[in-house]
Scaffold this motif. Sequence first.
Motif, mmCIF file in Angstrom:
data_model
loop_
_atom_site.group_PDB
_atom_site.id
_atom_site.type_symbol
_atom_site.label_atom_id
_atom_site.label_comp_id
_atom_site.label_asym_id
_atom_site.label_seq_id
_atom_site.Cartn_x
_atom_site.Cartn_y
_atom_site.Cartn_z
ATOM 1 N N ARG A 127 8.145 1.992 4.024
ATOM 2 C CA ARG A 127 7.872 1.920 5.641
ATOM 3 C C ARG A 127 6.932 1.026 6.255
ATOM 4 O O ARG A 127 7.320 0.249 6.973
ATOM 5 C CB ARG A 127 7.397 3.423 6.003
ATOM 6 N N VAL A 128 5.811 0.612 5.178
ATOM 7 C CA VAL A 128 5.034 -0.642 5.774
ATOM 8 C C VAL A 128 6.039 -1.769 5.703
ATOM 9 O O VAL A 128 5.922 -2.635 6.840
ATOM 10 C CB VAL A 128 3.958 -0.921 4.899
ATOM 11 N N TRP A 129 6.790 -1.871 4.762
ATOM 12 C CA TRP A 129 7.706 -3.075 4.552
ATOM 13 C C TRP A 129 8.654 -3.309 5.826
ATOM 14 O O TRP A 129 8.949 -4.091 6.415
ATOM 15 C CB TRP A 129 8.449 -3.182 3.356
ATOM 16 N N GLN A 130 9.220 -1.990 6.279
ATOM 17 C CA GLN A 130 10.209 -1.869 7.196
ATOM 18 C C GLN A 130 9.599 -2.301 8.581
ATOM 19 O O GLN A 130 10.083 -2.941 9.433
ATOM 20 C CB GLN A 130 10.656 -0.649 7.461
ATOM 21 N N ARG A 131 8.428 -1.873 8.842
ATOM 22 C CA ARG A 131 7.742 -2.178 9.965
ATOM 23 C C ARG A 131 7.270 -3.693 10.030
ATOM 24 O O ARG A 131 7.082 -4.301 11.183
ATOM 25 C CB ARG A 131 6.547 -1.266 10.190
ATOM 26 N N THR A 132 6.586 -4.499 8.896
ATOM 27 C CA THR A 132 6.131 -5.657 9.109
ATOM 28 C C THR A 132 6.804 -6.676 8.387
ATOM 29 O O THR A 132 6.710 -7.990 8.659
ATOM 30 C CB THR A 132 4.630 -5.693 8.074
ATOM 31 N N ASN A 133 7.905 -6.278 7.608
ATOM 32 C CA ASN A 133 8.714 -7.541 6.690
ATOM 33 C C ASN A 133 7.813 -8.341 6.030
ATOM 34 O O ASN A 133 7.920 -9.477 6.009
ATOM 35 C CB ASN A 133 9.605 -8.243 7.845
ATOM 36 N N ARG A 134 6.618 -7.973 5.493
ATOM 37 C CA ARG A 134 5.919 -8.581 4.673
ATOM 38 C C ARG A 134 5.951 -7.931 3.230
ATOM 39 O O ARG A 134 5.502 -6.757 3.191
ATOM 40 C CB ARG A 134 4.425 -8.580 5.190
ATOM 41 N N LEU A 135 6.391 -8.658 2.157
ATOM 42 C CA LEU A 135 6.093 -7.886 0.857
ATOM 43 C C LEU A 135 4.962 -8.482 0.141
ATOM 44 O O LEU A 135 4.468 -7.622 -0.845
ATOM 45 C CB LEU A 135 7.252 -8.477 0.213
ATOM 46 N N TRP A 136 4.229 -9.350 0.404
ATOM 47 C CA TRP A 136 2.893 -9.918 -0.149
ATOM 48 C C TRP A 136 1.879 -8.797 -0.180
ATOM 49 O O TRP A 136 1.530 -8.524 -1.489
ATOM 50 C CB TRP A 136 2.245 -11.174 0.332
ATOM 51 N N PRO A 137 1.740 -7.898 0.938
ATOM 52 C CA PRO A 137 0.634 -6.808 0.957
ATOM 53 C C PRO A 137 1.171 -5.930 -0.375
ATOM 54 O O PRO A 137 0.385 -5.220 -0.898
ATOM 55 C CB PRO A 137 0.682 -6.319 2.189
ATOM 56 N N LEU A 138 2.513 -5.556 -0.295
ATOM 57 C CA LEU A 138 3.002 -4.595 -1.386
ATOM 58 C C LEU A 138 2.643 -5.038 -2.740
ATOM 59 O O LEU A 138 2.488 -4.457 -3.757
ATOM 60 C CB LEU A 138 4.353 -4.442 -0.984
ATOM 61 N N VAL A 139 3.237 -6.242 -2.950
ATOM 62 C CA VAL A 139 2.766 -6.765 -4.249
ATOM 63 C C VAL A 139 1.409 -7.022 -4.787
ATOM 64 O O VAL A 139 1.286 -6.640 -5.678
ATOM 65 C CB VAL A 139 3.448 -8.291 -4.444
ATOM 66 N N ALA A 140 0.512 -7.201 -3.813
ATOM 67 C CA ALA A 140 -0.742 -7.504 -4.263
ATOM 68 C C ALA A 140 -1.374 -5.999 -4.308
ATOM 69 O O ALA A 140 -2.050 -5.686 -5.279
ATOM 70 C CB ALA A 140 -1.236 -8.078 -3.105
ATOM 71 N N ALA A 141 -1.074 -5.046 -3.599
ATOM 72 C CA ALA A 141 -1.533 -3.914 -3.419
ATOM 73 C C ALA A 141 -1.045 -2.902 -5.021
ATOM 74 O O ALA A 141 -1.910 -2.418 -5.593
ATOM 75 C CB ALA A 141 -1.214 -2.793 -2.427
ATOM 76 N N HIS A 142 0.246 -3.493 -5.066
ATOM 77 C CA HIS A 142 0.614 -2.788 -6.413
ATOM 78 C C HIS A 142 -0.239 -3.504 -7.674
ATOM 79 O O HIS A 142 -0.489 -2.853 -8.385
ATOM 80 C CB HIS A 142 2.190 -3.181 -6.560
ATOM 81 N N THR A 143 -0.330 -4.957 -7.635
ATOM 82 C CA THR A 143 -0.949 -5.471 -8.799
ATOM 83 C C THR A 143 -2.332 -4.902 -8.917
ATOM 84 O O THR A 143 -2.892 -4.613 -9.974
ATOM 85 C CB THR A 143 -1.042 -7.095 -8.281
ATOM 86 N N LEU A 144 -3.149 -4.844 -7.841
ATOM 87 C CA LEU A 144 -4.492 -3.993 -7.542
ATOM 88 C C LEU A 144 -4.585 -3.000 -8.312
ATOM 89 O O LEU A 144 -5.265 -2.443 -9.286
ATOM 90 C CB LEU A 144 -5.019 -4.127 -6.429
ATOM 91 N N LEU A 145 -3.310 -1.963 -8.074
ATOM 92 C CA LEU A 145 -3.248 -0.655 -8.548
ATOM 93 C C LEU A 145 -3.127 -0.609 -9.950
ATOM 94 O O LEU A 145 -3.806 0.035 -10.778
ATOM 95 C CB LEU A 145 -2.244 0.122 -8.050
ATOM 96 N N ASP A 146 -2.238 -1.569 -10.544
ATOM 97 C CA ASP A 146 -2.016 -1.592 -11.987
ATOM 98 C C ASP A 146 -3.185 -2.266 -12.742
ATOM 99 O O ASP A 146 -3.520 -1.922 -13.817
ATOM 100 C CB ASP A 146 -0.777 -2.553 -12.189
ATOM 101 N N VAL A 147 -3.802 -3.200 -12.114
ATOM 102 C CA VAL A 147 -4.974 -3.786 -12.630
ATOM 103 C C VAL A 147 -6.037 -2.789 -12.928
ATOM 104 O O VAL A 147 -6.566 -2.639 -14.101
ATOM 105 C CB VAL A 147 -5.648 -5.098 -12.010
ATOM 106 N N VAL A 148 -6.590 -1.960 -12.073
ATOM 107 C CA VAL A 148 -7.546 -0.972 -12.151
ATOM 108 C C VAL A 148 -6.738 0.107 -13.113
ATOM 109 O O VAL A 148 -7.952 0.432 -14.049
ATOM 110 C CB VAL A 148 -7.542 -0.119 -10.796
#
Length: 164
Positions: A127-148
Amino acid sequence: MKLAEVGLPRRPQAADLRWSIGLAALIGIPGLLFYLAMWQFGLNLGVQPSTLDQTWWRPITLTLSAFGNGFAEEVLVVGYLITRLRQLGMGENTSLIISAVLRGSYHLYQGFGGFLGNVAMGLIFGRVWQRTNRLWPLVAAHTLLDVVAFVGYALLRDHVSWLP
């Protein structure tokens, strides 16, 4: 299809970092609590995000793995799949649900709780992507989640009793 068309321009914007941190906190904090609760109820398996031994390169390897997971998953399951489903005439909600259920289904190896948690993540990220059309925040958030998850688990597994 170019990456910029699905919200992945060459250079992320400063706002992408703020979105990333917020999304990682929104998903990660309740996600960890949900995972531990589902594990206690027997609805999740005890997942070991890292079984690498103590080596100097372990954090580097785990961080690169986290980025690879985040990049591949968000580009394919959010950017590409939802775009293709739109092109096939599906509505926003239908394409979002299909994407989220797909994300959850390939996390079933974690148990039913892993499925549910990843469906929730897919609904929010999609839904965030549908509203913003920005994937970088999702990629970075997913990366942060996996790093932690990866690095945090590797550092804490022998020092805290509440980790599976």
